[in-house]
Write a protein that holds these residues in place. Sequence first.
Motif, PDB file in Angstrom:
ATOM      1  N   GLU A 287       0.841  -1.200   0.000  1.00  0.00           N
ATOM      2  CA  GLU A 287       0.000   0.000   0.000  1.00  0.00           C
ATOM      3  C   GLU A 287       0.872   1.244   0.000  1.00  0.00           C
ATOM      4  N   TYR A 288       0.264   2.381  -0.337  1.00  0.00           N
ATOM      5  CA  TYR A 288       0.871   3.678  -0.051  1.00  0.00           C
ATOM      6  C   TYR A 288      -0.237   4.653   0.342  1.00  0.00           C
ATOM      7  N   PRO A 289       0.103   5.782   0.998  1.00  0.00           N
ATOM      8  CA  PRO A 289      -0.914   6.673   1.570  1.00  0.00           C
ATOM      9  C   PRO A 289      -1.394   7.737   0.598  1.00  0.00           C
ATOM     10  N   MET A 290      -1.630   7.330  -0.641  1.00  0.00           N
ATOM     11  CA  MET A 290      -2.045   8.230  -1.712  1.00  0.00           C
ATOM     12  C   MET A 290      -3.372   7.736  -2.277  1.00  0.00           C
ATOM     13  N   ILE A 291      -4.228   8.658  -2.715  1.00  0.00           N
ATOM     14  CA  ILE A 291      -5.520   8.294  -3.286  1.00  0.00           C
ATOM     15  C   ILE A 291      -5.658   8.980  -4.644  1.00  0.00           C
ATOM     16  N   SER A 292      -5.821   8.189  -5.688  1.00  0.00           N
ATOM     17  CA  SER A 292      -5.935   8.724  -7.041  1.00  0.00           C
ATOM     18  C   SER A 292      -7.154   9.636  -7.171  1.00  0.00           C
ATOM     19  N   VAL A 293      -6.976  10.714  -7.942  1.00  0.00           N
ATOM     20  CA  VAL A 293      -8.119  11.597  -8.212  1.00  0.00           C
ATOM     21  C   VAL A 293      -9.182  10.871  -9.029  1.00  0.00           C
ATOM     22  N   ASN A 294      -8.820   9.727  -9.617  1.00  0.00           N
ATOM     23  CA  ASN A 294      -9.766   8.962 -10.428  1.00  0.00           C
ATOM     24  C   ASN A 294     -10.604   7.987  -9.605  1.00  0.00           C
ATOM     25  N   ASN A 295     -10.356   7.932  -8.312  1.00  0.00           N
ATOM     26  CA  ASN A 295     -11.132   7.050  -7.450  1.00  0.00           C
ATOM     27  C   ASN A 295     -12.173   7.870  -6.691  1.00  0.00           C
ATOM     28  N   PRO A 296     -13.417   7.383  -6.592  1.00  0.00           N
ATOM     29  CA  PRO A 296     -14.443   8.120  -5.837  1.00  0.00           C
ATOM     30  C   PRO A 296     -14.024   8.423  -4.402  1.00  0.00           C
ATOM     31  N   LEU A 297     -13.102   7.627  -3.849  1.00  0.00           N
ATOM     32  CA  LEU A 297     -12.651   7.877  -2.487  1.00  0.00           C
ATOM     33  C   LEU A 297     -11.962   9.226  -2.357  1.00  0.00           C
ATOM     34  N   PHE A 298     -11.342   9.700  -3.439  1.00  0.00           N
ATOM     35  CA  PHE A 298     -10.663  10.993  -3.384  1.00  0.00           C
ATOM     36  C   PHE A 298     -11.657  12.095  -3.031  1.00  0.00           C
ATOM     37  N   ALA A 299     -12.775  12.127  -3.719  1.00  0.00           N
ATOM     38  CA  ALA A 299     -13.774  13.170  -3.457  1.00  0.00           C
ATOM     39  C   ALA A 299     -14.323  13.059  -2.041  1.00  0.00           C
ATOM     40  N   LYS A 300     -14.567  11.834  -1.594  1.00  0.00           N
ATOM     41  CA  LYS A 300     -15.079  11.629  -0.226  1.00  0.00           C
ATOM     42  C   LYS A 300     -14.073  12.112   0.795  1.00  0.00           C
ATOM     43  N   ALA A 301     -12.812  11.720   0.617  1.00  0.00           N
ATOM     44  CA  ALA A 301     -11.775  12.104   1.566  1.00  0.00           C
ATOM     45  C   ALA A 301     -11.564  13.615   1.562  1.00  0.00           C
ATOM     46  N   ALA A 302     -11.584  14.215   0.364  1.00  0.00           N
ATOM     47  CA  ALA A 302     -11.414  15.661   0.263  1.00  0.00           C
ATOM     48  C   ALA A 302     -12.545  16.391   0.966  1.00  0.00           C
ATOM     49  N   GLU A 303     -13.761  15.921   0.772  1.00  0.00           N
ATOM     50  CA  GLU A 303     -14.927  16.552   1.395  1.00  0.00           C
ATOM     51  C   GLU A 303     -14.838  16.477   2.917  1.00  0.00           C
ATOM     52  N   ASN A 304     -14.308  15.376   3.422  1.00  0.00           N
ATOM     53  CA  ASN A 304     -14.196  15.193   4.869  1.00  0.00           C
ATOM     54  C   ASN A 304     -12.978  15.889   5.473  1.00  0.00           C
ATOM     55  N   GLY A 305     -12.138  16.476   4.618  1.00  0.00           N
ATOM     56  CA  GLY A 305     -10.937  17.133   5.119  1.00  0.00           C
ATOM     57  C   GLY A 305      -9.838  16.175   5.498  1.00  0.00           C
ATOM     58  N   TRP A 306      -9.861  14.975   4.927  1.00  0.00           N
ATOM     59  CA  TRP A 306      -8.903  13.927   5.307  1.00  0.00           C
ATOM     60  C   TRP A 306      -7.606  13.980   4.505  1.00  0.00           C
ATOM     61  N   LEU A 307      -7.525  14.890   3.536  1.00  0.00           N
ATOM     62  CA  LEU A 307      -6.339  14.953   2.691  1.00  0.00           C
ATOM     63  C   LEU A 307      -5.535  16.208   3.002  1.00  0.00           C
ATOM     64  N   ILE A 308      -4.225  16.124   2.783  1.00  0.00           N
ATOM     65  CA  ILE A 308      -3.372  17.301   2.865  1.00  0.00           C
ATOM     66  C   ILE A 308      -3.926  18.366   1.922  1.00  0.00           C
ATOM     67  N   LYS A 309      -3.972  19.611   2.402  1.00  0.00           N
ATOM     68  CA  LYS A 309      -4.583  20.676   1.611  1.00  0.00           C
ATOM     69  C   LYS A 309      -3.536  21.565   0.943  1.00  0.00           C
ATOM     70  N   ASP A 310      -3.991  22.249  -0.097  1.00  0.00           N
ATOM     71  CA  ASP A 310      -3.204  23.261  -0.780  1.00  0.00           C
ATOM     72  C   ASP A 310      -3.599  24.606  -0.180  1.00  0.00           C
ATOM     73  N   LYS A 311      -2.654  25.236   0.520  1.00  0.00           N
ATOM     74  CA  LYS A 311      -3.022  26.463   1.236  1.00  0.00           C
ATOM     75  C   LYS A 311      -3.375  27.607   0.282  1.00  0.00           C
ATOM     76  N   ARG A 312      -3.007  27.487  -0.993  1.00  0.00           N
ATOM     77  CA  ARG A 312      -3.350  28.520  -1.959  1.00  0.00           C
ATOM     78  C   ARG A 312      -4.813  28.482  -2.328  1.00  0.00           C
ATOM     79  N   THR A 313      -5.418  27.286  -2.281  1.00  0.00           N
ATOM     80  CA  THR A 313      -6.810  27.140  -2.709  1.00  0.00           C
ATOM     81  C   THR A 313      -7.730  26.686  -1.589  1.00  0.00           C
ATOM     82  N   GLY A 314      -7.147  26.097  -0.523  1.00  0.00           N
ATOM     83  CA  GLY A 314      -7.955  25.532   0.545  1.00  0.00           C
ATOM     84  C   GLY A 314      -8.534  24.175   0.206  1.00  0.00           C
ATOM     85  N   LYS A 315      -8.245  23.682  -1.001  1.00  0.00           N
ATOM     86  CA  LYS A 315      -8.750  22.377  -1.430  1.00  0.00           C
ATOM     87  C   LYS A 315      -7.673  21.303  -1.246  1.00  0.00           C
TER      88      LYS A 315
END
Length: 686
Positions: A331-359
């Motif tokens: 495994e590795y601690p990365m989630i592809s933008v092509n996986n639905p889990l990316f959107a879920k994790a991003a929405e929950n704030g579970w991913l490292i953020k880009d301070k320029r965009t907040g996303k």
Amino acid sequence: MNAFELREPDWNAIEPARLTAEPKLQGHVLVLPTQFGEVSVTISQFGLRLNAGTTHDETFKILTTTPSNLPLSLNKLDQGFAATAGEYRLEFYSDPFYFKLYKNDKLVQQSATDGHFVRQHRLPPLAKTDNGWILSLELNYDEAVYGLGEKWGKLDKRGQLIRSYNHDALGVNAEKSYKNTPYAWSPEGWNLFVHTPAPVTHGVGYALWSQRAYVCLVEDDALDVFLYQEQTPAQSINRYCELTGFAPVPPQWSFGVILSKAYYKDANELLSVAREVRAKNMPCDVITLDGRAWQDTDTRFAFEWDPTRYADPKPVLDELKAMDFKICVWEYPMISVNNPLFAKAAENGWLIKDKRTGKAYQYEWDLSPFGEVLTPLPESGILDFTHPDAYEYWLESHKPLFEFGVDMIKADFGEQLEDENMVSHSGDSGIRLHNVYSMLYNRCVYEAAEKYCKTGPFLFSRSAWTGSQRFPAQWGGDPQADWQGLAASIRGSLAWGMSGGPFFATDIGGFYKDTRDAELYVRWAQASVFSAHMRLHGIGPREPWSYTEQASDAVFAALKLRYQLIPYLQECAEQAQQTGLPIQRAMALAFPDDVLAHSFDQQFMCGEKLLVVPCVVPNGKVKFYLPQGEWVRFPDGQAFQGGKYYEETLELTQMAVFVRKGDTLMLGPEVQHTEQDMSQLTAWPK
């Protein structure tokens, strides 16, 4: 690396710290007012601690022990001050601030005495710059320095510029490495440990800075440094592990052979190899599904089996289990933008953020070093292990894997936080979180295995930081498949062991640029018999019969010996849990009083009884030194006198392994895996 590291700094332009007012005692803390703010001084069983600035680093739990500060007494000297507590005495002076540390009236360390024509110190004893805090310490003219994590060059770091910063090093050929810790020790007895998640640069008698000083740059606004003294290197490492944690004993099966390659392409290939292993009676306990073996590269990582190859993985795992294999998955601690889990994790704030965009930050892979080794990797999010909910999600997501029959996780990568625009839930930038991220990742996966794995917690982590030794084990990344790759891998394992990491494995045969060098494969396997863990891995097959018949026979003999040594290796692991001593012990660690032994940094002790001289050149030539005393070769019993240098040429099946005369080894039976009866032990020599 920043510009500070690539050139000689203008030391004249760096303002050293000075006391701006009288020092004062506040309970058990000595406070030193400086132009850079207050510096606190405490003394405990861990020696001197210098602290400046405020952090929330305790939330990372790098330390496992809270030092018990001793009561201090403060006295004025003719030109300075003396603070005394327990066995330690700190003498310090005001303008500039510099110090001498004593233990039982013996000088332990002091500010560097590298002088200048018009001032006392050419190097600032202590300073704060835009790059971070600088601390300059003294080195005796012939003093060695060890530690600082997994490094591939000479074990003695004297003369080197070392940066404690984890890299996807893409090999073992340069200073960059996967496992770092800002902990160094000297055979003279002093130890330096920087408690920080941030990068630390060490000029260890680095001639461009000062050949007579240890200049430490802590690349952070905060400073937290321990400086202590112990009588022996073993006691030094024990004290470090008291502070940062001891490794638990891995399960018995983990000491067996781990078979892997990059990669078994589908279930048919995986099962075919597993059946052949058992049919040929090859000793083996674990088989590995590497990165692309069970995940769809375009959508990884999401704890999902690639449905095109594993529509129903349960029967595959069941068959492997029926053949008494343990199963390792990658495994590795990365989630592809092509996986639905990316959107879920991003929405929950579970991913490292880009301070320029907040996303969620979208990491773009640089694939130029990989060539055809890897298929193109998609942009990915990075799981934020400082977010409690993200940490819990990742941990719990392992439960179905372990319930399915998985026994071991290969926790790969973890070095991708490398941008100041990355920001974590904890508020840290990607650069500040970069190193400790590896340890948080290691911890999460290990805790998942503790909670759900039925056969005992064990993982392989590539990237590691201070404290990662608590979550065994680590393996040495991606060595080039040649003789220098073998030699560097051995040095990396010994360096990690000198830095508090007792368990290590390498990729037997080398990972990349494989030329199917049968002799190299044999010698790598023979050396790895005596490492904590043993894995056959690389790009291309690593089964013994994929090489020549002669090589296959030699490796089969080595694997059989490995299983006979498992009872001994378990004893070594139990000792590691108690002391912090590694399975593989460099000569400077094992024989601190035999100075002639220290320069032989390819040979090592496996535990307390086996002295191992790996063959790291073609045609079987070995050069080695046996420390004082009488030795016998294992297993033929030939006598050797210690305190002497030797050269020999080994046959392909021969190994240069020695035991002190009078020592006894308890060997286990010849078995194919650890599920078989291993209770019958035989003494050697009989």
